[in-house]
Design a protein around this motif. Structure first.
Motif, PDB file in Angstrom:
ATOM      1  N   ILE A 242       3.980 -14.395  17.816  1.00 41.48           N
ATOM      2  CA  ILE A 242       3.311 -14.658  16.543  1.00 41.48           C
ATOM      3  C   ILE A 242       2.357 -13.517  16.196  1.00 41.48           C
ATOM      4  O   ILE A 242       2.290 -13.069  15.045  1.00 41.48           O
ATOM      5  CB  ILE A 242       2.574 -16.012  16.596  1.00 41.48           C
ATOM      6  N   THR A 243       1.639 -13.014  17.194  1.00 41.96           N
ATOM      7  CA  THR A 243       0.746 -11.881  16.959  1.00 41.96           C
ATOM      8  C   THR A 243       1.539 -10.663  16.496  1.00 41.96           C
ATOM      9  O   THR A 243       1.149  -9.965  15.548  1.00 41.96           O
ATOM     10  CB  THR A 243      -0.038 -11.530  18.237  1.00 41.96           C
ATOM     11  N   HIS A 244       2.675 -10.415  17.158  1.00 39.67           N
ATOM     12  CA  HIS A 244       3.514  -9.282  16.747  1.00 39.67           C
ATOM     13  C   HIS A 244       4.007  -9.460  15.314  1.00 39.67           C
ATOM     14  O   HIS A 244       3.988  -8.512  14.519  1.00 39.67           O
ATOM     15  CB  HIS A 244       4.711  -9.145  17.692  1.00 39.67           C
ATOM     16  N   LEU A 245       4.436 -10.684  14.970  1.00 40.03           N
ATOM     17  CA  LEU A 245       4.939 -10.926  13.619  1.00 40.03           C
ATOM     18  C   LEU A 245       3.844 -10.761  12.570  1.00 40.03           C
ATOM     19  O   LEU A 245       4.107 -10.296  11.460  1.00 40.03           O
ATOM     20  CB  LEU A 245       5.532 -12.327  13.514  1.00 40.03           C
ATOM     21  N   ARG A 246       2.615 -11.124  12.921  1.00 42.68           N
ATOM     22  CA  ARG A 246       1.505 -10.924  11.989  1.00 42.68           C
ATOM     23  C   ARG A 246       1.385  -9.447  11.623  1.00 42.68           C
ATOM     24  O   ARG A 246       1.273  -9.071  10.450  1.00 42.68           O
ATOM     25  CB  ARG A 246       0.180 -11.363  12.626  1.00 42.68           C
ATOM     26  N   TYR A 247       1.402  -8.595  12.650  1.00 40.53           N
ATOM     27  CA  TYR A 247       1.213  -7.173  12.391  1.00 40.53           C
ATOM     28  C   TYR A 247       2.460  -6.528  11.791  1.00 40.53           C
ATOM     29  O   TYR A 247       2.354  -5.570  11.009  1.00 40.53           O
ATOM     30  CB  TYR A 247       0.766  -6.472  13.675  1.00 40.53           C
ATOM     31  N   LEU A 248       3.625  -7.048  12.122  1.00 37.39           N
ATOM     32  CA  LEU A 248       4.840  -6.590  11.453  1.00 37.39           C
ATOM     33  C   LEU A 248       4.766  -6.908   9.963  1.00 37.39           C
ATOM     34  O   LEU A 248       5.099  -6.070   9.113  1.00 37.39           O
ATOM     35  CB  LEU A 248       6.074  -7.263  12.076  1.00 37.39           C
ATOM     36  N   PHE A 249       4.318  -8.105   9.635  1.00 37.23           N
ATOM     37  CA  PHE A 249       4.157  -8.502   8.228  1.00 37.23           C
ATOM     38  C   PHE A 249       3.228  -7.528   7.508  1.00 37.23           C
ATOM     39  O   PHE A 249       3.537  -7.045   6.411  1.00 37.23           O
ATOM     40  CB  PHE A 249       3.593  -9.926   8.168  1.00 37.23           C
ATOM     41  N   LEU A 250       2.096  -7.211   8.120  1.00 35.21           N
ATOM     42  CA  LEU A 250       1.128  -6.322   7.483  1.00 35.21           C
ATOM     43  C   LEU A 250       1.667  -4.902   7.349  1.00 35.21           C
ATOM     44  O   LEU A 250       1.483  -4.256   6.316  1.00 35.21           O
ATOM     45  CB  LEU A 250      -0.179  -6.318   8.277  1.00 35.21           C
ATOM     46  N   ARG A 251       2.341  -4.413   8.395  1.00 40.55           N
ATOM     47  CA  ARG A 251       2.905  -3.055   8.320  1.00 40.55           C
ATOM     48  C   ARG A 251       3.959  -2.971   7.225  1.00 40.55           C
ATOM     49  O   ARG A 251       3.992  -2.008   6.454  1.00 40.55           O
ATOM     50  CB  ARG A 251       3.524  -2.655   9.666  1.00 40.55           C
ATOM     51  N   ALA A 252       4.829  -3.983   7.164  1.00 40.93           N
ATOM     52  CA  ALA A 252       5.883  -3.976   6.148  1.00 40.93           C
ATOM     53  C   ALA A 252       5.289  -4.093   4.751  1.00 40.93           C
ATOM     54  O   ALA A 252       5.688  -3.383   3.827  1.00 40.93           O
ATOM     55  CB  ALA A 252       6.871  -5.121   6.410  1.00 40.93           C
ATOM     56  N   ARG A 253       4.303  -4.977   4.600  1.00 42.21           N
ATOM     57  CA  ARG A 253       3.678  -5.166   3.292  1.00 42.21           C
ATOM     58  C   ARG A 253       2.986  -3.898   2.812  1.00 42.21           C
ATOM     59  O   ARG A 253       3.061  -3.533   1.633  1.00 42.21           O
ATOM     60  CB  ARG A 253       2.653  -6.306   3.372  1.00 42.21           C
ATOM     61  N   ASP A 254       2.303  -3.207   3.731  1.00 46.47           N
ATOM     62  CA  ASP A 254       1.523  -2.028   3.364  1.00 46.47           C
ATOM     63  C   ASP A 254       2.319  -0.736   3.458  1.00 46.47           C
ATOM     64  O   ASP A 254       1.788   0.346   3.198  1.00 46.47           O
ATOM     65  CB  ASP A 254       0.287  -1.923   4.265  1.00 46.47           C
ATOM     66  N   GLY A 255       3.609  -0.831   3.856  1.00 44.70           N
ATOM     67  CA  GLY A 255       4.448   0.355   3.944  1.00 44.70           C
ATOM     68  C   GLY A 255       4.060   1.306   5.043  1.00 44.70           C
ATOM     69  O   GLY A 255       4.298   2.513   4.953  1.00 44.70           O
ATOM     70  N   LYS A 256       3.446   0.794   6.117  1.00 47.38           N
ATOM     71  CA  LYS A 256       3.015   1.639   7.228  1.00 47.38           C
ATOM     72  C   LYS A 256       4.173   1.862   8.204  1.00 47.38           C
ATOM     73  O   LYS A 256       4.967   0.965   8.434  1.00 47.38           O
ATOM     74  CB  LYS A 256       1.832   1.008   7.953  1.00 47.38           C
TER      75      LYS A 256
END
Length: 293
Positions: free
Chosen positions: A211-225
């Motif tokens: 779940i922690t990994h998915l949180r940061y994956l969501f943020l990276r994908a959303r922000d285009g990082k």
């Protein structure tokens, strides 16, 4: 720091010599002062640097909340920082206080709101949900009003925002993004359960890591990082060694692209595959020996 605008006796919008604006609070800080006056720094009790929200809007938000409620929410934020970590910063204070101010008004009027994703919040963010319930206890002790137990849920989302870097004071937009992320987490866990015919233990260490990994994956994908680089040979080795888990990871990436129109790179798929492997491993396997992604 000089006064740019007085909002009430306790809230002033200040501006420094470089033109940077800051929302300043203190009992009587705005009494008998006017734009252009020099502020007495000794009377400033709190200051908020605008980030996602315009300075005047942030100041108006602060002015609409009684100081005693803000003081109670400072206690809540301090307790959340102790429990959840140092990422719970002062930026979450005003959005949190604004929500509680409205919730108190609803409680006094006997009105209630139905919050979505109750199960998801309780199960995906158990620590934050517990802190939300503690916040209700603190509010009751200090203000004498017991809010509906479901009010712990949006408070939990504010704490999630603060930890993932969204608690910058932008208010409802942050909550909307976190609700979107929560829906994605639920869908991802359901897909894995379907692929393997198992019910995922939401409270296991592997699930918490995933779940922690998915949180940061969501943020990276959303922000285009960009995703951290991974050697192509490692990705191919994982695909060959764990074809089912890799296929599930590809399905998860495709689903995220369908839901949000975001591109999920091959490196992210590799990390997803490793987490899926841990999450679906039997107790008598050695899946848990992989390094964290």
């Amino acid at each position: 720091m000089r006064v740019k605008k007085v909002f009430n006796n306790n809230v002033v919008l200040g501006v420094d010599e470089h033109g940077a604006e800051t929302v300043l609070m203190g009992r009587g800080l705005g009494f008998q002062v006017k734009p252009g006056d020099q502020l007495d720094s000794d009377r400033v009790e709190r200051h908020f640097v605008p980030q996602a929200m315009p300075a005047e809007r942030l100041a108006a938000l602060a002015a609409a909340i009684p100081l005693d409620e803000i003081e109670v929410m400072e206690e809540v934020v301090a307790a959340a920082r102790d429990r959840l970590g140092g990422k719970i910063s002062e930026h979450v204070l005003l959005p949190l206080a604004d929500h509680v101010h409205l919730a108190l008004a609803r409680a006094r009027a006997g009105a209630q709101i139905e919050y979505p994703l109750k199960w998801e919040i309780e199960n995906l963010y158990p620590a934050e949900a517990a802190m939300g319930r503690t916040a209700l206890d603190i509010i009751e002790q200090r203000l004498g009003v017991r809010l509906n137990e479901d009010e712990a849920l949006p408070l939990a989302l504010h704490f999630v925002n603060a930890q993932i870097g969204s608690g910058s004071g932008s208010g409802s937009g942050d909550i909307a993004a976190t609700l979107q992320m929560t829906q994605w987490l639920r869908v991802a866990l359901e897909m894995i359960g379907e692929d393997y015919g198992v019910e995922i233990d939401q409270h296991s260490l592997a699930a918490a890591r995933f779940i922690t990994h998915l949180r940061y994956l969501f943020l990276r994908a959303r922000d285009g990082k960009p995703t951290p680089d991974v050697d192509d040979g490692i990705g191919e080795a994982v695909r060959q060694a764990k074809p089912l888990q890799y296929a599930t990871a590809e399905r998860l990436a495709l689903k995220m692209e369908e839901m949000f129109a975001w591109n999920v790179g091959r490196e992210e798929i590799l990390y997803l595959a490793l987490h899926v492997s841990r999450l679906t491993a039997r107790d008598d396997t050695a899946e848990g020996t992989h390094a964290d992604a």
